[in-house]
Design a protein around this motif. Structure first.
Motif: not given
Length: 353
Positions: A294-319
């Motif tokens: 987990v590199e960063h997370s944002e809580s916006l009230g009704g929803v949050s977003y989590v920003y991830l980095r895989a071991d190979n360096g690719e980045r992924i956003t999860v709602e």
């Protein structure tokens, strides 16, 4: 009101071609949105329809009339610009009726048209005010009212909400949607904001580098994009993309932690390098896993977003839900809705179905 047809329309500025053979049909009464990144040609195409830019090749029809070489005033269109362009010394009513006055319309007819436009736009209480006494949203409504009184066949909007703050943008989106339902006119709307496109349009035209990438209803483009560009542009947050390899009858996607994704039926052994896309809402975080950080997370009230980095360096956003399910620095796994994954050719970026 009338529909619109573009046939092989081209625009060149000296040796630079910015619109490349666009073919498009817009039905009578349809709300069509041109969307795409800055510099893709959407405003240029709109100005060609308005007659503010000369069409180098091809034809433009409004209704049954070919208007390719007609002057703007003869085309039966009205344009609302990003800037309000109101006369500061005139009242709201005078601004709305000025074009008709310059064209010699009788005073009674001008008053009737201004009264009707102000009713539609809820401007009755502001007709005697001058622009400096109005908010940004009210000024934009006056600019729209000036277009309505002309009774055009086609309304053209060139990023009309760009100068408004976030709250006013939402308010004016609702106003424009309501306006379209009330008067039933053909409307063409340019924006770089895909949220505006998704919420307003009957039909979206996705443009890139002066070419149409895909045309369709908002949810059709969201659910069934033709290529990686459309898949990434439509939807907020953007779709996640990771490199994949097709081998031994399955697709391995290291960035998503997928060892064996069933390939689309058309995928052959010759197509080994692919891109796999998954939207943020189709991924869940597995706290028991350890494939991503987990590199960063944002809580916006009704929803949050989590920003991830895989071991190979690719980045992924999860709602996620109201609260992020992991903290910065945590290692987690992913649970992906495999049936929602989309596969694209790594070389051409075309969708593989």
């Amino acid at each position: 009101m009338s529909g619109l047809k573009l046939r092989n329309t081209v625009k060149k500025f000296t040796q630079v071609q910015v619109i490349h053979g666009v073919d498009l049909d817009i039905a009578d009464g349809e709300f069509c949105v041109f969307v795409g990144p800055s510099g893709c040609g959407k405003s240029t195409l709109l100005r060609m329809i308005a007659g503010l830019e000369e069409t180098t090749e091809g034809t433009i029809h409004i209704g049954e009339r070919e208007v390719t070489k007609m002057d703007p005033a003869e085309r039966g269109v009205a344009m609302v610009f990003q800037t309000y362009a109101l006369y500061p010394h005139m009242t709201v009513a005078e601004n709305m009726g000025f074009g008709l006055k310059m064209n010699g319309f009788p005073k009674e007819e001008i008053n009737a048209k201004v009264t009707e436009a102000s009713r539609i736009l809820r401007l009755d209480d502001y007709l005697k005010r001058k622009p400096k006494a109005l908010s940004g949203g009210q000024r934009q409504r006056v600019a729209i009212g000036r277009a309505i009184v002309r009774g055009p066949e086609v309304f053209l909007f060139d990023e009309p909400l760009s100068n408004l703050d976030a709250e006013l943008r939402v308010e004016m989106r609702v106003e424009i949607a309501r306006l379209h339902k009330e008067i039933g006119a053909t409307m063409i709307y340019v924006t770089h904001d895909q949220v505006e496109a998704m919420t307003l349009a009957d039909k979206i035209v996705v443009l890139r580098a002066g070419k149409i990438e895909q045309v369709g209803a908002p949810m059709d483009l969201y659910r069934d994009p033709d290529n990686r560009f459309v898949a990434g542009f439509i939807g907020s947050p953007s779709m996640n993309f990771c490199a994949g390899t097709f081998a031994a009858g399955g697709i391995r996607v290291e960035g998503f932690g997928i060892d064996h994704l069933a390939p689309p039926s058309s995928l052959t052994d010759a197509q080994k390098d692919v891109i796999v896309g998954v939207r943020p809402q189709h991924i869940k975080i597995d706290p028991s896993g350890s494939t991503h950080m987990v590199e960063h997370s944002e809580s916006l009230g009704g929803v949050s977003y989590v920003y991830l980095r895989a071991d190979n360096g690719e980045r992924i956003t999860v709602e996620a839900g109201e609260e992020a399910p992991a903290k910065n620095g945590d290692r987690v796994g992913l649970a992906i809705e495999i049936d929602r994954a989309m596969v694209f050719d790594a070389a051409t970026e075309a969708r593989i179905r």
